[in-house]
Design a protein around this motif. Structure first.
Motif, short mmCIF file in Angstrom:
data_model
loop_
_atom_site.label_atom_id
_atom_site.label_comp_id
_atom_site.label_asym_id
_atom_site.label_seq_id
_atom_site.Cartn_x
_atom_site.Cartn_y
_atom_site.Cartn_z
N ILE A 8 65.93 -3.44 51.64
CA ILE A 8 64.99 -2.32 51.78
C ILE A 8 64.48 -2.24 53.22
CG2 ILE A 8 62.75 -1.42 51.04
CD1 ILE A 8 63.33 -2.53 48.29
N ARG A 14 67.10 -0.40 55.02
CA ARG A 14 67.12 1.00 54.62
C ARG A 14 65.99 1.79 55.27
NH1 ARG A 14 67.66 3.24 48.43
NH2 ARG A 14 67.35 5.46 48.88
N MET A 15 64.81 1.18 55.36
CA MET A 15 63.64 1.88 55.88
C MET A 15 63.48 1.72 57.39
SD MET A 15 62.64 3.16 53.08
CE MET A 15 61.24 4.00 53.78
N TRP A 47 62.13 7.49 47.82
CA TRP A 47 62.07 6.57 48.96
C TRP A 47 61.32 7.16 50.16
CZ3 TRP A 47 62.67 1.60 48.62
CH2 TRP A 47 63.35 1.10 47.51
N PRO A 58 57.70 4.73 49.98
CA PRO A 58 58.14 3.35 49.76
C PRO A 58 57.08 2.47 49.13
CG PRO A 58 57.74 3.74 52.09
CD PRO A 58 57.70 5.08 51.42
N ALA A 113 58.19 3.11 45.59
CA ALA A 113 59.60 2.86 45.32
C ALA A 113 60.01 1.40 45.50
CB ALA A 113 60.46 3.75 46.22
N ALA A 114 59.40 0.71 46.46
CA ALA A 114 59.84 -0.64 46.81
C ALA A 114 59.52 -1.70 45.76
CB ALA A 114 59.23 -1.05 48.15
#
Length: 328
Positions: free
Chosen positions: A25, A28-29, A153, A156, A159-160
């Motif tokens: 993650i 991704r972020m 997302w 976050p 979502a995370a």
């Protein structure tokens, strides 16, 4: 209300094979490595693949619970699905699990109970009432949730923290176990704190879905504040109903809402830290599957043993608070 004599004879859980680490993650972020775990207290969670549907995972968890209980699918009198989000609107996820267990021609009652993250507690209470009325001798209650399909997302902070999975229990009339007390309260002025708009009759594909309506939306701060306001008095009332003090609880199994929620509950509700089951860092928030997954972990790790009193508790979208005291 008097206690209900029934025993949880089997527990089981299923975690998807695919693991999403918090460092994934971070990548991704565009965050620095370790930021996700530092911010949200989660190291990894499991993500279901397309063939790991809610009913598939629910059936796998059910088989493991029945193996511990020493019974087979044909020995069940009732199947209750307790998913936060159903596999499909019609028919129920419980119906799909019944078929996966080879019971499609059995006539065994199978239906769903929904109270979002507290669906398992409400379904377990309903199973206990059926036992108390003499309608069933043995019931299967399962929760299976795939949060990963509805995460936004762009947010976050919500979502995370979610993960996928399933868990189940088999309960039987008699034995040395009991439901000592149960309580559930809803404060609908907080209904907009946790929302998934699409999937029902108001927002559906036939009429068109606006961007974001098919994704889970959570105001974490509002949900946290509301839950914190009502939980202390709720827990006090539940303990009084059960006639048990905190010192008499052998194991505390909370909904794995977030690392912050677990820490806050342990501190502000005066819960003995050594008795609280906390698997959030390894599984994340699995919606309704969180409590039964933590219960299965407690049983299989030896944290919850026969004769212990366990407190199962949590909060859900609504906003609702719920809890159950059981003698395992």
């Amino acid at each position: 209300m008097p206690s209900i004599n029934l025993t949880i004879t089997g527990t089981g859980s299923y975690l998807p094979a695919t693991v999403l680490n918090s460092t994934d993650i971070d990548d991704r972020m565009g965050w620095a490595r370790g930021e996700c775990e530092a911010r949200f207290g989660i190291a990894r969670r499991h993500v279901a693949m397309p063939d790991e549907t809610s009913s598939f995972m629910g059936a796998e968890a059910a088989r493991r619970a029945m193996e511990m209980a020493g019974c087979g699918p044909q020995d069940l009198d009732l199947i209750l699905g307790a998913c936060g989000v159903m596999e499909q609107p019609i028919p129920s996820t419980a119906t799909l699990v019944q078929d996966r267990l080879g019971l499609g021609r059995s006539g065994i009652a199978a239906f769903d109970v929904n109270a979002t993250c507290l669906s398992f507690l409400q379904a377990l209470d309903l199973a206990a009432l059926h036992v108390q009325c003499g309608r069933v001798r043995r019931a299967l209650v399962f929760s299976s949730d795939i949060a990963s399909v509805g995460l936004d997302w762009n947010r976050p902070e919500a979502a995370a923290i979610f993960g996928d999975g399933a868990a189940a229990v088999v309960v039987e009339a008699g034995g040395k176990g009991a439901v000592l007390a149960h309580d559930f309260q809803t404060y609908a002025h907080g209904h907009d704190a946790c929302v998934l708009a699409a999937g029902g009759t108001r927002v559906n594909p036939a009429r068109g879905i606006a961007p974001g309506e098919d994704r889970f939306r959570m105001d974490g701060g509002k949900a946290f504040k509301l839950a914190s306001r009502y939980l202390p008095r709720f827990l006090q009332r539940l303990l009084q109903k059960a006639g048990v003090g905190l010192a008499g609880i052998g194991c505390i199994i909370p909904h794995q809402a977030s690392a912050q929620a677990l820490q806050h509950a342990a501190r502000n509700l005066w819960l003995p830290p050594g008795r609280v089951i906390d698997i959030f860092a390894r599984t994340g928030n699995q919606i309704a599957a969180s409590i039964p997954t933590a219960l299965d972990h407690a049983v299989r790790s030896g944290r919850l043993v026969r004769g212990d009193v366990a407190l199962l508790m949590g909060t859900s979208a609504g906003i609702s608070v719920g809890g159950m005291m059981v003698r395992f």
